[in-house]
Structures are given as structure tokens and as C-alpha cells.
Design a protein around this motif. Sequence first.
Motif, PDB file in Angstrom:
ATOM      1  N   PHE A   1       0.839  -1.209   0.000  1.00 36.40           N
ATOM      2  CA  PHE A   1       0.000   0.000   0.000  1.00 36.40           C
ATOM      3  C   PHE A   1       0.871   1.255   0.000  1.00 36.40           C
ATOM      4  CE2 PHE A   1      -1.729   3.342   2.840  1.00 36.40           C
ATOM      5  CZ  PHE A   1      -2.738   3.813   2.020  1.00 36.40           C
ATOM      6  N   LEU A   2       1.854   1.300   0.893  1.00 36.85           N
ATOM      7  CA  LEU A   2       2.703   2.491   0.998  1.00 36.85           C
ATOM      8  C   LEU A   2       3.470   2.726  -0.306  1.00 36.85           C
ATOM      9  CD1 LEU A   2       4.029   2.126   4.659  1.00 36.85           C
ATOM     10  CD2 LEU A   2       2.300   3.712   3.803  1.00 36.85           C
ATOM     11  N   ARG A   3       3.956   1.659  -0.922  1.00 35.81           N
ATOM     12  CA  ARG A   3       4.644   1.816  -2.208  1.00 35.81           C
ATOM     13  C   ARG A   3       3.686   2.372  -3.251  1.00 35.81           C
ATOM     14  NH1 ARG A   3       7.486  -2.577  -0.374  1.00 35.81           N
ATOM     15  NH2 ARG A   3       9.741  -2.215  -0.412  1.00 35.81           N
ATOM     16  N   GLY A   4       2.463   1.900  -3.200  1.00 33.23           N
ATOM     17  CA  GLY A   4       1.479   2.340  -4.169  1.00 33.23           C
ATOM     18  C   GLY A   4       1.093   3.794  -4.011  1.00 33.23           C
ATOM     19  N   MET A   5       1.331   4.345  -2.835  1.00 37.63           N
ATOM     20  CA  MET A   5       0.990   5.740  -2.573  1.00 37.63           C
ATOM     21  C   MET A   5       2.040   6.707  -3.128  1.00 37.63           C
ATOM     22  SD  MET A   5      -1.898   6.166  -0.885  1.00 37.63           S
ATOM     23  CE  MET A   5      -1.764   7.679   0.096  1.00 37.63           C
ATOM     24  N   ILE A   6       3.178   6.180  -3.528  1.00 37.42           N
ATOM     25  CA  ILE A   6       4.293   7.041  -3.945  1.00 37.42           C
ATOM     26  C   ILE A   6       4.260   7.310  -5.443  1.00 37.42           C
ATOM     27  CG2 ILE A   6       6.811   7.216  -4.032  1.00 37.42           C
ATOM     28  CD1 ILE A   6       6.879   5.346  -1.573  1.00 37.42           C
TER      29      ILE A   6
ATOM     30  N   ARG B   1      -5.556   8.795  -5.219  1.00 37.89           N
ATOM     31  CA  ARG B   1      -4.257   8.179  -4.917  1.00 37.89           C
ATOM     32  C   ARG B   1      -4.440   6.926  -4.055  1.00 37.89           C
ATOM     33  NH1 ARG B   1       1.078   9.799  -4.861  1.00 37.89           N
ATOM     34  NH2 ARG B   1       0.505  11.896  -5.520  1.00 37.89           N
ATOM     35  N   ILE B   2      -5.286   7.038  -3.044  1.00 37.78           N
ATOM     36  CA  ILE B   2      -5.529   5.899  -2.154  1.00 37.78           C
ATOM     37  C   ILE B   2      -6.141   4.735  -2.926  1.00 37.78           C
ATOM     38  CG2 ILE B   2      -6.931   5.118  -0.208  1.00 37.78           C
ATOM     39  CD1 ILE B   2      -6.589   8.039   0.920  1.00 37.78           C
ATOM     40  N   ASN B   3      -7.113   5.048  -3.770  1.00 36.91           N
ATOM     41  CA  ASN B   3      -7.752   3.981  -4.533  1.00 36.91           C
ATOM     42  C   ASN B   3      -6.785   3.311  -5.503  1.00 36.91           C
ATOM     43  OD1 ASN B   3     -10.252   4.132  -3.312  1.00 36.91           O
ATOM     44  ND2 ASN B   3     -11.034   5.663  -4.755  1.00 36.91           N
ATOM     45  N   ARG B   4      -5.896   4.108  -6.091  1.00 30.52           N
ATOM     46  CA  ARG B   4      -4.870   3.519  -6.961  1.00 30.52           C
ATOM     47  C   ARG B   4      -3.991   2.569  -6.162  1.00 30.52           C
ATOM     48  NH1 ARG B   4      -4.182   8.753  -9.053  1.00 30.52           N
ATOM     49  NH2 ARG B   4      -2.310   9.020  -7.795  1.00 30.52           N
ATOM     50  N   ALA B   5      -3.613   3.031  -4.953  1.00 28.41           N
ATOM     51  CA  ALA B   5      -2.713   2.214  -4.126  1.00 28.41           C
ATOM     52  C   ALA B   5      -3.389   0.931  -3.660  1.00 28.41           C
ATOM     53  CB  ALA B   5      -2.228   3.029  -2.929  1.00 28.41           C
ATOM     54  N   LEU B   6      -4.707   0.981  -3.482  1.00 28.70           N
ATOM     55  CA  LEU B   6      -5.430  -0.184  -2.962  1.00 28.70           C
ATOM     56  C   LEU B   6      -6.030  -1.044  -4.068  1.00 28.70           C
ATOM     57  CD1 LEU B   6      -7.336   1.324   0.119  1.00 28.70           C
ATOM     58  CD2 LEU B   6      -5.360  -0.204   0.152  1.00 28.70           C
TER      59      LEU B   6
ATOM     60  N   GLY C   1      -9.424  -8.364   2.943  1.00 25.85           N
ATOM     61  CA  GLY C   1      -8.632  -8.512   4.165  1.00 25.85           C
ATOM     62  C   GLY C   1      -7.368  -7.684   4.145  1.00 25.85           C
ATOM     63  N   GLU C   2      -6.804  -7.508   2.967  1.00 23.71           N
ATOM     64  CA  GLU C   2      -5.573  -6.715   2.846  1.00 23.71           C
ATOM     65  C   GLU C   2      -5.868  -5.236   3.063  1.00 23.71           C
ATOM     66  OE1 GLU C   2      -2.895  -9.394  -0.221  1.00 23.71           O
ATOM     67  OE2 GLU C   2      -4.326  -7.970  -1.061  1.00 23.71           O
ATOM     68  N   ALA C   3      -6.928  -4.758   2.440  1.00 23.71           N
ATOM     69  CA  ALA C   3      -7.301  -3.352   2.621  1.00 23.71           C
ATOM     70  C   ALA C   3      -7.644  -3.086   4.089  1.00 23.71           C
ATOM     71  CB  ALA C   3      -8.491  -3.009   1.724  1.00 23.71           C
ATOM     72  N   GLU C   4      -8.292  -4.044   4.698  1.00 26.61           N
ATOM     73  CA  GLU C   4      -8.637  -3.901   6.117  1.00 26.61           C
ATOM     74  C   GLU C   4      -7.382  -3.847   6.966  1.00 26.61           C
ATOM     75  OE1 GLU C   4      -8.974  -5.429  10.079  1.00 26.61           O
ATOM     76  OE2 GLU C   4      -8.213  -6.610   8.391  1.00 26.61           O
ATOM     77  N   ALA C   5      -6.370  -4.626   6.580  1.00 27.96           N
ATOM     78  CA  ALA C   5      -5.113  -4.652   7.335  1.00 27.96           C
ATOM     79  C   ALA C   5      -4.412  -3.296   7.272  1.00 27.96           C
ATOM     80  CB  ALA C   5      -4.200  -5.748   6.791  1.00 27.96           C
ATOM     81  N   VAL C   6      -4.542  -2.614   6.145  1.00 28.09           N
ATOM     82  CA  VAL C   6      -3.929  -1.288   5.993  1.00 28.09           C
ATOM     83  C   VAL C   6      -4.539  -0.322   7.002  1.00 28.09           C
ATOM     84  CG1 VAL C   6      -3.740   0.720   4.474  1.00 28.09           C
ATOM     85  CG2 VAL C   6      -3.267  -1.571   3.578  1.00 28.09           C
ATOM     86  N   GLY C   7      -5.850  -0.333   7.106  1.00 27.01           N
ATOM     87  CA  GLY C   7      -6.522   0.524   8.080  1.00 27.01           C
ATOM     88  C   GLY C   7      -6.144   0.148   9.505  1.00 27.01           C
ATOM     89  N   ARG C   8      -6.044  -1.124   9.756  1.00 27.39           N
ATOM     90  CA  ARG C   8      -5.682  -1.586  11.098  1.00 27.39           C
ATOM     91  C   ARG C   8      -4.262  -1.147  11.435  1.00 27.39           C
ATOM     92  NH1 ARG C   8      -4.705  -7.039  12.053  1.00 27.39           N
ATOM     93  NH2 ARG C   8      -5.704  -7.468  10.053  1.00 27.39           N
TER      94      ARG C   8
END
Lengths: 185, 185
Positions: free
Chosen positions: A156-161, B137-142, B148-155
Motif C-alpha cells: 500500500f505504501l509503495r502504491g501511494m508514492i 491516490r488511495i484507490n490507486r494504491a489499494l 482482508g488486505e485493505a482492512e489490514a492497511v486501516g488496522r
Amino acid sequence: MTDINFKDRSSGPLAAAAEPPAEPGAATPRWDIIELLFFAYRDFVGDADHVLEAFGFGRAHHRVIHFVHRYPGLKVADLLDVLRITKQSLGRVLKQLLDEAYIVQKAGDSDRRQRLLFATAKGEALVAKLAGLQTDRINRALAGFAPGEAEAVGRFLRGMIDRDDPDKVLEIILQADGASAKDRR
Amino acid sequence: MTDINFKDRSSGPLAAAAEPPAEPGAATPRWDIIELLFFAYRDFVGDADHVLEAFGFGRAHHRVIHFVHRYPGLKVADLLDVLRITKQSLGRVLKQLLDEAYIVQKAGDSDRRQRLLFATAKGEALVAKLAGLQTDRINRALAGFAPGEAEAVGRFLRGMIDRDDPDKVLEIILQADGASAKDRR
DNA sequence: CAGATATGTCAATATGACTGACATAAACTT
DNA sequence: AAGTTTATGTCAGTCATATTGACATATCTG
């Protein structure tokens, strides 16, 4: 304490506003991630701020000493690219770190105009101290994460760059994308 | 272009230093996450910076109008808590936003000393514009992330935030931890 | 040698933060 | 009713970090 009833979030003055996207076609704003990033980053850099204050340094010093330590032999020009500041801004901060012997300069081998930057033992100790605090926070946040979940956080962090014009340091960091994980130690 | 061979990362001047933790007992520094957070946040706020410049505003204005928009009726004191700045610092920025009608004040209902803050339509439009860029940007990164992965980012991001003295806004955001996802819209 | 490049520095300015002091209005306490 | 506390606003001075513009120096490149 206060007259605001936070349990009743749908009617209290402080309830987060829930609304549809303004324009048709626009994605629904990710308020959650936007705000979590704000608070997470605030507390993340806050760890270092307290220590830096005791040294008479600011965030600018941290950024400089961090990247010099991590990428020994970094040129001044590279540092300007990474930090996205002008050399005048860098000048003052770098001079302090040089004067107080956190960093040393060495003329370039093939190009003696270049000033290659290296952290001294003193500088490395400071970076280690700061990174230790931030690492503790990261490890706490990742505690109990499955391997795939922790990996998703990095992805995710890489994707934000931004990818368009990666500077030299960023290139190295992003290279880990395709490479195997052990390349990043 | 440059004399540095980035492919040869183990010997080039710009190779990331790989080293063991300095002190026994100290956790191995998470250089990867530390640096990814730096670059990710830099580019994340960079989206908004360009737009703000055209309005003659800075990041300070963005933070104020964002939280006022998101939590209508926010008191000045709450805003100070969230932003962790002094009222003198807030003063100038808030005055500009009031003068240019991005925000309006309303005396508190039960306590008329309070100045409850609300975004105007003009203010909401600006926030929506800025949040739109960041959401993209966030949607591109996600993109392509499993639920479960997207949820892990928020966690992970929640886990990075200090819990000791949450201000009122932060409390609302962190409440979503235990609650069901739909509560956050 | 001429020009470009890497770095350093001087000067002036802007933004966003700070501390300290003080003012006003409204609420709370006794 | 008087006194104190609270919420907010404001004046004044300072600091850290950033900016632009100009110029100097050493060194590399053609």
C-alpha cells in the motif's frame, strides 16, 4: 466534562458528516484513510521530535542525517532531490550537522567537485536512537499481523508514492518491488 | 546521465546500508516502512499542495477546513486539540478562512462563548476537491487488494496512532475499531 | 581556453509555528 | 451580587524552515 454526547454520533455536533460524493463520477472520498494517515504520521514523527529537541535539532536535521546514514556517500544534489528543498534551505541544516560532527564530507573520487556525505559514529547513534523509537511504534502496529497482511501494508505504501520522476534514492527503495524480499534486509 | 551504477547496489556509493541493530535487545530498524512512510506522506500531501497554492492557502488552511467540514460544529478548542497548535497559530489561518467565507462561526447553543465552526458551500467544495485527489491516490494504491488486505492497511494505520490521550475527534475515528464497518460509511 | 556543473553563501522574504501578555464575554461558584 | 474560571480573540516578538535571486569558487568537459 462536556455537554457533547459522543455516543450519539448521528446527532451530536461532533458527528462525522456522512455524505455522497459531490460530483457524479467522482469516487467516494476515503475519509477514513485520509484522516488515519494524518494522525498516524503526526504521531510517527512525534516520536523523533521529542528526542531531537534535546539535541537542539528539528525535523529537517532528522531527514538529512537519516538519508545520509542510510545511503552513505550521498551527494548534496541527491539529498536536494530526495528532500525536495533548495540548497539554501539545506545549507543551514547541513552546516550545523557538519559543525557538530554528525556528518562528514569527502570529495568525490572521480569528480572532486562533489561532496559525498557520510554519517559519523555520533551521527549513526542519533539515527539509530530515532529509528528505534519509530521501529517500536511500527512493530506495535504490526503485532499479530499475518505475513500477507504486513506485506500488504508495504505494498500500500509503495502504491501511494509517485512513480513519474523517482529520484535516485527512491529508485533504490522502489526496486525492492520486483526483487526478492531479502534484498531489503 | 550519472556515473553511479544503480544495478550494482551492493558496491555503489548509493547502496542502502545494511547493518545489524546497534544495541543488543533493540529491534532491527524497519528502514523500509520508515522510508516508505516518508515518501508516501510527502506525495500524499503534495496532491493538495498544488491546488492550495492556487487559492493562496497552505497546508494549515487545508487541515483547518478539512476538520471543520468533517466535524460540523467543531469548537475552536477542539480544533486546537486535533491540530496540536496554539490558538495564536490557528488565529491567523482561521481568520483568513472566515474572511474569505470558507467557514462560518455560530455561537454555541448551551454556551454562547463557544464559536462553533461550519464549512460553507465554498469551503465544502474546496475540501471535496482536495479529498478527491487524495482519494484517487488511495484507490490507486489499494487497487487489486483483497478485502482482508485493505482492512489490514486501516488496522496498521490505527495501530500507529497514540492511544494515551485521544482528543475528541480522534476518539470518534478510533471508535470505528470496535464498531461495524458501515458505521464509518 | 570556454562553458557547464557542483557546491557554497549572502540577502531578503514568507509561512507557520512558538511564548507571553492582555482583553472580553459568558458561565460557574460561593 | 461579586468573584473566579473558561472560551475566545488579539497584540507583539521570536524562531525554524522554507523560498527566490544573485553571485563566488572549484572542477570537469568539450
